[in-house]
Design an enzyme around this catalytic site. Structure first.
Site, PDB file in Angstrom:
ATOM      1  N   LYS A  68      44.573  39.115  39.963  1.00 16.06           N
ATOM      2  CA  LYS A  68      42.948  39.352  40.272  1.00 16.06           C
ATOM      3  C   LYS A  68      42.543  40.502  40.744  1.00 16.06           C
ATOM      4  O   LYS A  68      41.576  41.180  40.092  1.00 16.06           O
ATOM      5  CB  LYS A  68      42.510  38.102  41.153  1.00 16.06           C
ATOM      6  CG  LYS A  68      42.658  36.753  40.462  1.00 16.06           C
ATOM      7  CD  LYS A  68      42.056  35.698  41.427  1.00 16.06           C
ATOM      8  CE  LYS A  68      42.127  34.293  40.762  1.00 16.06           C
ATOM      9  NZ  LYS A  68      41.455  33.089  41.604  1.00 16.06           N
TER      10      LYS A  68
ATOM     11  N   ASP B 123      34.745  31.767  40.482  1.00 15.66           N
ATOM     12  CA  ASP B 123      35.053  30.641  41.480  1.00 15.66           C
ATOM     13  C   ASP B 123      34.162  29.934  42.822  1.00 15.66           C
ATOM     14  O   ASP B 123      33.738  29.033  42.874  1.00 15.66           O
ATOM     15  CB  ASP B 123      36.459  30.957  42.375  1.00 15.66           C
ATOM     16  CG  ASP B 123      37.681  30.787  41.486  1.00 15.66           C
ATOM     17  OD1 ASP B 123      37.594  29.997  40.505  1.00 15.66           O
ATOM     18  OD2 ASP B 123      38.692  31.359  41.685  1.00 15.66           O
TER      19      ASP B 123
END
Ligand code: NAP
Length: 276
Positions: free
Chosen positions: A72, A109
């Site tokens: 990420k 998220d």
């Protein structure tokens, strides 16, 4: 879905490990439901190769990538432009290749978590939220909760990690040894650690959970963790991790395709895959 042809557009997920991912099932169900000529595949990409994999979207003409552990941060470093949340977190879980071949990175998220709470009718603004964990998911959730007007504390077993996550997100840091009092006072308790995946009990006195509280677990397998089981027994409102999983995918799907995502199709696909 018809068999892919030369015109089929490609999306996928990079991670290590990634073969267990539910994302291919969720996204391919959505492409089929909308009749889109897209396909979504899993790319196992070893640690250290994330930057090259994201940059290769241009070479290979890949239109969308989901990014999971451990890539990420590398994905954030390679993108040409980041959403405000991705920029703040220096972390990207969805990349879109634009028409000019530039790469846009987002972190879905946090917003996915807020949407999952909204589905369950859990209010956030002005509420006290306690987030357990200081990793990528905890940071994304804490930042989203702060942005939605909650008063947020981040608790981690390593005080330095809690302090770092708190500074990044605008939450307050909390040590694990102060958890019990914070759990008793919180309107929303969120587990953003892997605790519960293998049946582990929560790291606080679960007898302190109480009615009027929402208790969210980011873990979605098993669907009922010991924490969620305790929350239900104590009269609190349990919220499982599946909703967040689905909504972060919904946001990525729309980012890539521009289409409104078929949320219930995606949820059902995830449920069926988990039921195995
Ligand atoms: P991560 O970056 O590795 O962070 C994990 C965090 O949990 C760290 O703060 C870690 O502390 C802490 N932790 C690990 N084991 C612990 C233990 N035994 N006791 C106390 N704390 C512990 O992982 P992540 O990406 O944030 O993911 C966290 C969890 O959320 C995972 O289970 C993941 O599957 C889930 N998740 C779910 C969704 C969803 O859509 N539902 C999305 C993202 C993540 P240390 O740094 O001290 O190890």
């Amino acid at each position: 879905m018809d068999a892919p042809t030369g015109a089929t557009r490609v999306a996928g997920i990079i991670g290590d490990p990634v073969r267990h991912s539910l994302s291919p099932v969720i996204h391919n169900a959505a492409f089929t439901a909308l009749g889109l000529d897209w396909v979504y595949v899993a790319f196992p990409v070893p640690r250290g190769a994330g930057r090259g994999a994201v940059a290769a979207m241009r070479t290979l003409g890949i239109d969308g990538l989901s990014v999971t552990m451990p890539h990420k941060e590398d994905a954030a470093a390679v993108c040409d432009e980041l959403s405000p949340h991705a920029e703040r977190l220096r972390s990207v879980n969805a990349v879109a290749r634009r028409d000019d071949d530039s790469l846009f990175g987002d972190s879905t998220d946090g917003e996915g978590f807020l949407r999952a709470l909204a589905d369950e009718g859990v209010a956030v603004e002005g509420r006290r939220a306690l987030v357990l964990g200081a990793g990528g998911a905890a940071r994304a959730v804490a930042l989203a909760l702060v942005g939605a007007g909650a008063e947020v504390a981040v608790a981690a077993r390593r005080p330095a990690a809690a302090a770092e996550a708190a500074t990044l997100t605008g939450a307050a840091p909390l040590a694990f040894d102060a958890l019990d009092a914070a759990v008793a006072e919180a309107d929303l308790v969120v587990n953003a650690t892997p605790l519960g995946m293998a049946g582990e009990e929560p790291p606080f006195d679960a007898g302190l959970l109480h009615p009027g509280q929402a208790v969210a677990d980011l873990v979605y397998h098993p669907s009922v963790t010991p924490l969620l089981d305790a929350a239900a027994r104590q009269g609190a409102r349990p919220v499982g991790g599946l909703g967040m999983l689905v909504h972060q995918a919904v946001l990525a799907f729309t980012l890539w395709t521009g289409a409104e995502a078929p949320v219930e199709v995606m949820r059902q696909a995830a449920r069926m895959a988990l039921a195995g």
